[in-house]
Write a protein that holds these residues in place. Structure first.
Motif, PDB file in Angstrom:
ATOM      1  N   GLU A 107       0.830  -1.257  -0.072  1.00 20.30           N
ATOM      2  CA  GLU A 107       0.030   0.071  -0.006  1.00 20.30           C
ATOM      3  C   GLU A 107       1.007   1.168   0.043  1.00 20.30           C
ATOM      4  O   GLU A 107       0.471   2.290  -0.373  1.00 20.30           O
ATOM      5  CB  GLU A 107      -1.231  -0.103   0.951  1.00 20.30           C
ATOM      6  N   ASN A 130      -5.412  -6.735   1.730  1.00 18.18           N
ATOM      7  CA  ASN A 130      -5.269  -5.530   0.891  1.00 18.18           C
ATOM      8  C   ASN A 130      -5.836  -4.540   1.515  1.00 18.18           C
ATOM      9  O   ASN A 130      -6.742  -4.496   2.367  1.00 18.18           O
ATOM     10  CB  ASN A 130      -6.003  -5.684  -0.691  1.00 18.18           C
ATOM     11  N   LYS A 154       0.092  -3.744   4.549  1.00 23.03           N
ATOM     12  CA  LYS A 154      -0.857  -4.105   3.808  1.00 23.03           C
ATOM     13  C   LYS A 154      -0.367  -4.202   2.448  1.00 23.03           C
ATOM     14  O   LYS A 154       0.523  -3.471   1.936  1.00 23.03           O
ATOM     15  CB  LYS A 154      -2.068  -3.096   4.029  1.00 23.03           C
ATOM     16  N   LYS A 155      -1.182  -4.914   1.573  1.00 22.22           N
ATOM     17  CA  LYS A 155      -0.909  -4.973   0.150  1.00 22.22           C
ATOM     18  C   LYS A 155      -1.607  -3.572  -0.435  1.00 22.22           C
ATOM     19  O   LYS A 155      -2.459  -3.162   0.146  1.00 22.22           O
ATOM     20  CB  LYS A 155      -1.397  -6.290  -0.579  1.00 22.22           C
ATOM     21  N   ASP A 174      -4.422  -1.678  -2.639  1.00 17.71           N
ATOM     22  CA  ASP A 174      -5.782  -2.081  -2.708  1.00 17.71           C
ATOM     23  C   ASP A 174      -6.045  -2.462  -4.345  1.00 17.71           C
ATOM     24  O   ASP A 174      -5.256  -2.066  -5.136  1.00 17.71           O
ATOM     25  CB  ASP A 174      -6.606  -0.817  -2.358  1.00 17.71           C
ATOM     26  N   ILE A 175      -6.978  -3.390  -4.310  1.00 19.20           N
ATOM     27  CA  ILE A 175      -7.339  -3.982  -5.975  1.00 19.20           C
ATOM     28  C   ILE A 175      -7.613  -2.887  -6.807  1.00 19.20           C
ATOM     29  O   ILE A 175      -7.119  -2.801  -8.064  1.00 19.20           O
ATOM     30  CB  ILE A 175      -8.537  -4.919  -5.391  1.00 19.20           C
TER      31      ILE A 175
END
Length: 310
Positions: free
Chosen positions: A3, A160, A206-207, A209-210
């Motif tokens: 992120e 995510n 966190k990864k 966001d989509i």
């Protein structure tokens, strides 16, 4: 894909935390990254930066010698998208003494690599960038460039980043109102070095966001390069009446800002006043850690103006 750029770095360092004894940081650095390193209890040592943003090599080498039989990371920043002296850092890594293991971190959060595989980047242990800063259409986004992971399960298990309504509103204001007087009025009521960046840093990794991941994959770098070049030329023409030096390039990176060094604080205030009249967004970087405020860092801070290339 994370992120943010700082999340990418923290993830990489946590993988080797037991081995890492100290991370060397340049004294001219954003407080937010320092706060995140402190949160995971990484030992930090600062090295001096000269008034032209170059590394004080004598100071860095001297401080490295004080450590023996340690694993050391040296982080250097590509300030405002201008690639730092990789060759010199690589040389320091290869000539390490006192049985130290020296590893390198390249912080490219002020730019986006046009091609990160060139110019000996394979000799850098960790590289990370922050495309959410470079591309205004992204809600989040940080990239970690690393040779390999022993176990990618930990990454795959990360959640995510979720998009919040206030976050979307902030993105809307930045992207669509930045050219209007409304933006400048609002910015005066929000005391932050980056205008409308009021979101608190989430220490949880966190990864991306989509939504942003899909947007990022569709970005045309050639088109973005053309846009930023054109914007840079327009800004340069408008500021031609003032004496200043540009500090960025487009050779390997898409820079975040149009950055200029002014002659002095008086000249800087003249340019800032002109930008407000012309509705040109600008701000200072960074918010320094309190202990890093000295004559050198103040000299740099008092002469830099950052103008987004959006």
């Amino acid at each position: 894909y994370f992120e943010s750029g700082s999340s990418a770095l923290i993830f990489a360092l946590l993988k080797e935390k037991k081995k890492t004894q100290v991370v060397f940081l340049p004294e001219y650095i954003c407080k937010s990254l320092v706060d995140r390193l402190n949160a995971i209890k990484i030992k930090i040592n600062y090295y001096k930066i000269k008034k032209n943003l170059s590394t004080d090599w004598v100071d860095l080498k001297k401080k490295i010698k004080t450590f023996k039989n340690k694993q050391i990371y040296i982080l250097y920043i590509n300030y405002f998208g201008k690639i730092n002296n990789r060759k010199k850092f690589i040389k320091i890594k290869s000539n390490c003494q006192n049985n130290n293991i020296v590893k390198l971190i390249e912080d490219n959060s002020h730019g986006h690599y046009l091609s990160y595989k060139n110019n000996k980047t394979n000799k850098i242990d960790i590289l990370f960038s922050s495309p959410k800063k470079i591309f205004p259409q992204l809600y989040s986004g940080g990239i970690l460039y690393k040779k390999r992971f022993s176990d990618e399960t930990e990454y795959n298990d990360l959640e995510n980043k979720k998009i919040k309504i206030f976050g979307l509103l902030k993105l809307l204001i930045k992207n669509y109102f930045i050219r209007f007087k409304f933006y400048f009025i609002l910015r005066k009521f929000i005391k932050t070095n980056q205008g409308l960046n009021t979101e608190k840093i989430d220490q949880k990794i966190k990864k991306i966001d989509i939504y942003s991941f899909k947007k990022f994959k569709k970005i045309n770098l050639k088109k973005e390069l053309k846009i930023k070049l054109e914007k840079s030329e327009k800004i340069n023409k408008k500021l031609n009446q003032f004496k200043h030096k540009k500090y960025f390039d487009f050779n390997e990176n898409l820079p975040w800002y149009y950055v200029c060094f002014t002659q002095n604080l008086i000249n800087k205030k003249k340019i800032q006043k002109f930008c407000e009249t012309e509705k040109i967004s600008f701000f200072n970087w960074p918010e320094l850690p309190e202990k890093n405020k000295n004559k050198r860092t103040k000299y740099i801070y008092d002469r830099i103006i950052c103008i987004p290339l959006k």
